[in-house]
Design a protein around this motif. Structure first.
Motif, PDB file in Angstrom:
ATOM      1  N   THR A 101       0.811  -1.213  -0.056  1.00 31.94           N
ATOM      2  CA  THR A 101      -0.036   0.133  -0.015  1.00 31.94           C
ATOM      3  C   THR A 101       0.848   1.197  -0.020  1.00 31.94           C
ATOM      4  OG1 THR A 101      -1.939  -0.894   1.136  1.00 31.94           O
ATOM      5  CG2 THR A 101      -1.612   1.396   1.375  1.00 31.94           C
ATOM      6  N   ASN A 102       0.764   2.064  -0.881  1.00 30.56           N
ATOM      7  CA  ASN A 102       1.243   3.313  -1.026  1.00 30.56           C
ATOM      8  C   ASN A 102       0.624   4.516  -1.024  1.00 30.56           C
ATOM      9  OD1 ASN A 102       0.665   2.985  -3.442  1.00 30.56           O
ATOM     10  ND2 ASN A 102       2.711   3.291  -4.527  1.00 30.56           N
ATOM     11  N   TYR A 103      -0.686   4.543  -1.148  1.00 29.54           N
ATOM     12  CA  TYR A 103      -1.593   5.583  -1.170  1.00 29.54           C
ATOM     13  C   TYR A 103      -2.888   5.210  -0.287  1.00 29.54           C
ATOM     14  CZ  TYR A 103      -4.768   9.490  -2.844  1.00 29.54           C
ATOM     15  OH  TYR A 103      -5.578  10.332  -2.862  1.00 29.54           O
ATOM     16  N   MET A 104      -3.371   6.321   0.396  1.00 31.34           N
ATOM     17  CA  MET A 104      -4.509   6.098   1.322  1.00 31.34           C
ATOM     18  C   MET A 104      -5.424   7.531   1.273  1.00 31.34           C
ATOM     19  SD  MET A 104      -4.761   4.932   5.134  1.00 31.34           S
ATOM     20  CE  MET A 104      -4.207   6.266   5.994  1.00 31.34           C
ATOM     21  N   VAL A 105      -6.724   6.973   1.258  1.00 25.27           N
ATOM     22  CA  VAL A 105      -7.513   8.213   1.381  1.00 25.27           C
ATOM     23  C   VAL A 105      -8.474   7.840   2.841  1.00 25.27           C
ATOM     24  CG1 VAL A 105      -9.502   9.464   0.584  1.00 25.27           C
ATOM     25  CG2 VAL A 105      -8.031   8.574  -1.003  1.00 25.27           C
ATOM     26  N   PHE A 106      -7.999   8.992   3.634  1.00 22.94           N
ATOM     27  CA  PHE A 106      -8.888   8.803   5.001  1.00 22.94           C
ATOM     28  C   PHE A 106     -10.235   9.498   4.961  1.00 22.94           C
ATOM     29  CE2 PHE A 106      -9.364  10.762   9.456  1.00 22.94           C
ATOM     30  CZ  PHE A 106      -9.896   9.658   9.928  1.00 22.94           C
ATOM     31  N   VAL A 107     -11.263   8.668   5.625  1.00 26.24           N
ATOM     32  CA  VAL A 107     -12.509   9.462   5.294  1.00 26.24           C
ATOM     33  C   VAL A 107     -13.111   9.776   6.658  1.00 26.24           C
ATOM     34  CG1 VAL A 107     -14.849   9.270   4.278  1.00 26.24           C
ATOM     35  CG2 VAL A 107     -12.885   8.406   3.087  1.00 26.24           C
ATOM     36  N   PRO A 108     -12.939  10.686   7.125  1.00 25.53           N
ATOM     37  CA  PRO A 108     -13.219  11.032   8.565  1.00 25.53           C
ATOM     38  C   PRO A 108     -15.119  10.731   8.835  1.00 25.53           C
ATOM     39  CG  PRO A 108     -12.225  12.832   8.051  1.00 25.53           C
ATOM     40  CD  PRO A 108     -12.389  12.118   6.753  1.00 25.53           C
ATOM     41  N   GLU A 109     -15.776  10.758   7.833  1.00 22.40           N
ATOM     42  CA  GLU A 109     -17.194  10.672   7.805  1.00 22.40           C
ATOM     43  C   GLU A 109     -17.525   9.228   8.269  1.00 22.40           C
ATOM     44  OE1 GLU A 109     -16.576  14.504   6.020  1.00 22.40           O
ATOM     45  OE2 GLU A 109     -15.760  12.470   5.630  1.00 22.40           O
ATOM     46  N   VAL A 110     -16.476   8.301   7.697  1.00 21.05           N
ATOM     47  CA  VAL A 110     -16.600   7.008   7.623  1.00 21.05           C
ATOM     48  C   VAL A 110     -16.612   6.397   9.274  1.00 21.05           C
ATOM     49  CG1 VAL A 110     -15.909   4.437   7.099  1.00 21.05           C
ATOM     50  CG2 VAL A 110     -16.489   6.137   5.378  1.00 21.05           C
ATOM     51  N   LEU A 111     -15.474   7.086   9.701  1.00 16.85           N
ATOM     52  CA  LEU A 111     -15.079   6.614  10.978  1.00 16.85           C
ATOM     53  C   LEU A 111     -16.135   7.331  11.900  1.00 16.85           C
ATOM     54  CD1 LEU A 111     -12.856   5.849  13.016  1.00 16.85           C
ATOM     55  CD2 LEU A 111     -11.934   8.234  12.940  1.00 16.85           C
ATOM     56  N   GLU A 112     -16.510   8.306  11.834  1.00 21.31           N
ATOM     57  CA  GLU A 112     -17.753   8.872  12.695  1.00 21.31           C
ATOM     58  C   GLU A 112     -19.110   8.337  12.272  1.00 21.31           C
ATOM     59  OE1 GLU A 112     -17.632  13.085  11.712  1.00 21.31           O
ATOM     60  OE2 GLU A 112     -15.373  12.959  12.095  1.00 21.31           O
ATOM     61  N   ARG A 113     -19.211   7.534  11.177  1.00 16.98           N
ATOM     62  CA  ARG A 113     -20.705   6.817  10.947  1.00 16.98           C
ATOM     63  C   ARG A 113     -21.546   7.737  10.575  1.00 16.98           C
ATOM     64  NH1 ARG A 113     -17.151   3.592  10.830  1.00 16.98           N
ATOM     65  NH2 ARG A 113     -17.345   1.436  11.683  1.00 16.98           N
ATOM     66  N   THR A 114     -21.238   8.847   9.881  1.00 20.38           N
ATOM     67  CA  THR A 114     -22.298   9.893   9.424  1.00 20.38           C
ATOM     68  C   THR A 114     -22.607   9.869   8.123  1.00 20.38           C
ATOM     69  OG1 THR A 114     -20.291  11.641   8.887  1.00 20.38           O
ATOM     70  CG2 THR A 114     -21.320  11.546  11.249  1.00 20.38           C
ATOM     71  N   VAL A 115     -22.158   8.875   7.219  1.00 20.38           N
ATOM     72  CA  VAL A 115     -22.437   8.743   5.769  1.00 20.38           C
ATOM     73  C   VAL A 115     -22.887   7.304   5.662  1.00 20.38           C
ATOM     74  CG1 VAL A 115     -21.022  10.535   4.844  1.00 20.38           C
ATOM     75  CG2 VAL A 115     -20.031   8.261   5.202  1.00 20.38           C
ATOM     76  N   SER A 116     -23.535   6.999   4.457  1.00 19.79           N
ATOM     77  CA  SER A 116     -24.106   5.488   4.596  1.00 19.79           C
ATOM     78  C   SER A 116     -23.243   4.847   3.798  1.00 19.79           C
ATOM     79  CB  SER A 116     -25.392   5.723   3.762  1.00 19.79           C
ATOM     80  OG  SER A 116     -25.537   6.406   2.336  1.00 19.79           O
ATOM     81  N   ASP A 117     -22.523   5.356   2.882  1.00 16.14           N
ATOM     82  CA  ASP A 117     -21.611   4.683   2.109  1.00 16.14           C
ATOM     83  C   ASP A 117     -20.323   5.603   1.489  1.00 16.14           C
ATOM     84  OD1 ASP A 117     -22.394   6.253  -0.037  1.00 16.14           O
ATOM     85  OD2 ASP A 117     -23.431   4.462  -0.923  1.00 16.14           O
ATOM     86  N   CYS A 118     -19.161   5.059   0.928  1.00 15.18           N
ATOM     87  CA  CYS A 118     -18.192   5.724   0.379  1.00 15.18           C
ATOM     88  C   CYS A 118     -17.563   5.039  -0.899  1.00 15.18           C
ATOM     89  CB  CYS A 118     -16.938   6.159   1.469  1.00 15.18           C
ATOM     90  SG  CYS A 118     -15.715   7.067   0.780  1.00 15.18           S
ATOM     91  N   ARG A 119     -17.549   5.748  -1.937  1.00 13.22           N
ATOM     92  CA  ARG A 119     -16.878   5.016  -3.223  1.00 13.22           C
ATOM     93  C   ARG A 119     -15.758   6.008  -3.809  1.00 13.22           C
ATOM     94  NH1 ARG A 119     -19.598   2.099  -6.972  1.00 13.22           N
ATOM     95  NH2 ARG A 119     -21.560   2.507  -5.752  1.00 13.22           N
ATOM     96  N   ILE A 120     -14.564   5.487  -4.006  1.00 11.97           N
ATOM     97  CA  ILE A 120     -13.488   6.016  -4.339  1.00 11.97           C
ATOM     98  C   ILE A 120     -13.086   5.447  -5.727  1.00 11.97           C
ATOM     99  CG2 ILE A 120     -11.029   6.781  -3.765  1.00 11.97           C
ATOM    100  CD1 ILE A 120     -11.936   6.678  -0.928  1.00 11.97           C
ATOM    101  N   MET A 121     -12.735   6.104  -6.688  1.00 14.98           N
ATOM    102  CA  MET A 121     -12.230   5.610  -8.066  1.00 14.98           C
ATOM    103  C   MET A 121     -10.951   6.389  -8.392  1.00 14.98           C
ATOM    104  SD  MET A 121     -16.010   5.765  -9.478  1.00 14.98           S
ATOM    105  CE  MET A 121     -15.907   4.920 -11.120  1.00 14.98           C
TER     106      MET A 121
END
Length: 304
Positions: free
Chosen positions: A32-52
């Motif tokens: 692994t050499n690239y990461m996107v950190f999504v605070p909303e997933v950690l906080e459970r404030t979104v229903s899903d997350c999609r990264i392309m």
């Protein structure tokens, strides 16, 4: 609330740093050499997350998707979306709350798009979008053996239109449901165009039927719906509201055009914005453009 979120993000950063120093092998075991950190997933404030992730040639090289209840992947469970990417420049498209959207032809950025799903009411048309957030990132991966990290700072993609009827021509107390038919509503978003939408056909219709919301202001009947951002294509978004009583009888049907009162020029609904249209009986008396959570008093534009 803002201070609480900042504290959560700060604590997460500390945890991430500790994991990088103490457990580097865990991350680079799979290179692994690239990461996107999504605070909303950690906080459970979104229903899903999609990264392309698209390379410089516009080819999809990797993608990640996760949805509540988030238990399938340990890293995504805490908001860490990890990738292994060759050196080079990339365009990374991130979306949350995408349950109302259908992603199509993702293999090439030239054709990759999402569109509204068909509605579930048995009527030809598309469903109202959910409260989508988005961000485009442009990382450059240049050094082998180094973890590049982006933190998602997503902004609201969806817009909303609020229509307020004063002296509503009908018995408001008898209204049970409201139906929206929105002709020329945007239905498609090509990823490469950010927030410039389009339609599958010239007369795409967005359709929604629901209970009349609890009314907050005496003497005012208010309805509010979400839309994809509109574009300056010369076409007027035409809304038709049909109000039903509890037995299914029609109380009234009222058309509303989203255009300037005096010129008829179409009004644009930008992403994350709110249009408020005030109608006295059958006549539009005021149109305001404000922020998503703002009202007329604090708005940035007033169209008299």
């Amino acid at each position: 609330m803002r201070k609480k979120r900042l504290l959560i993000v700060l604590c997460t950063y500390v945890a991430l740093l500790l994991s990088f120093t103490a457990c580097t092998y865990d991350y680079f075991e799979d290179e692994t050499n690239y990461m996107v950190f999504v605070p909303e997933v950690l906080e459970r404030t979104v229903s899903d997350c999609r990264i392309m992730v698209y390379d410089e040639a516009g080819t999809l090289v990797n993608a990640r998707y996760a949805a509540a209840p988030w238990e399938k992947d340990a890293r995504m469970n805490i908001g860490q979306f990890c990738f292994r990417l060759p050196p080079g420049g990339y365009k990374v498209y991130c979306y949350t709350n995408t349950d109302s959207l259908l992603f199509v032809e993702p293999e090439s950025l030239e054709t990759s798009a999402f569109r509204l799903k068909e509605n579930s009411f048995g009527v030809l048309g598309y469903a109202q979008p959910s409260d989508v957030f988005f961000q485009k990132l442009t990382p450059t991966i240049s050094e082998a053996g180094y973890l590049y990290t982006d933190t998602l700072c997503a902004e609201r993609y969806t817009g909303r239109i609020t229509v307020r009827f004063k002296d509503f021509p009908g018995d408001v107390s008898s209204i049970d449901k409201v139906q929206l038919s929105a002709v020329c509503a945007p239905t498609t978003q090509f990823l490469k165009n950010d927030t410039l939408t389009s339609c599958l056909t010239e007369n795409d219709v967005m359709f929604h039927l629901d209970k009349l919301p609890l009314q907050q202001t005496p003497g005012i009947l208010e309805v509010d719906h979400r839309y994809l951002p509109t574009v300056d294509d010369g076409k007027v978004l035409r809304l038709t509201f049909t109000f039903f009583d509890s037995s299914g009888g029609v109380v009234n049907t009222l058309p509303v055009e989203v255009s300037e009162r005096n010129t008829g020029v179409p009004l644009r609904l930008l992403h994350g914005k709110r249009l408020i249209i005030e109608i006295d009986s059958y006549t539009v008396v005021k149109i305001s453009v404000v922020g998503w959570d703002e009202d007329i008093e604090s708005g940035d534009t007033d169209m008299e």
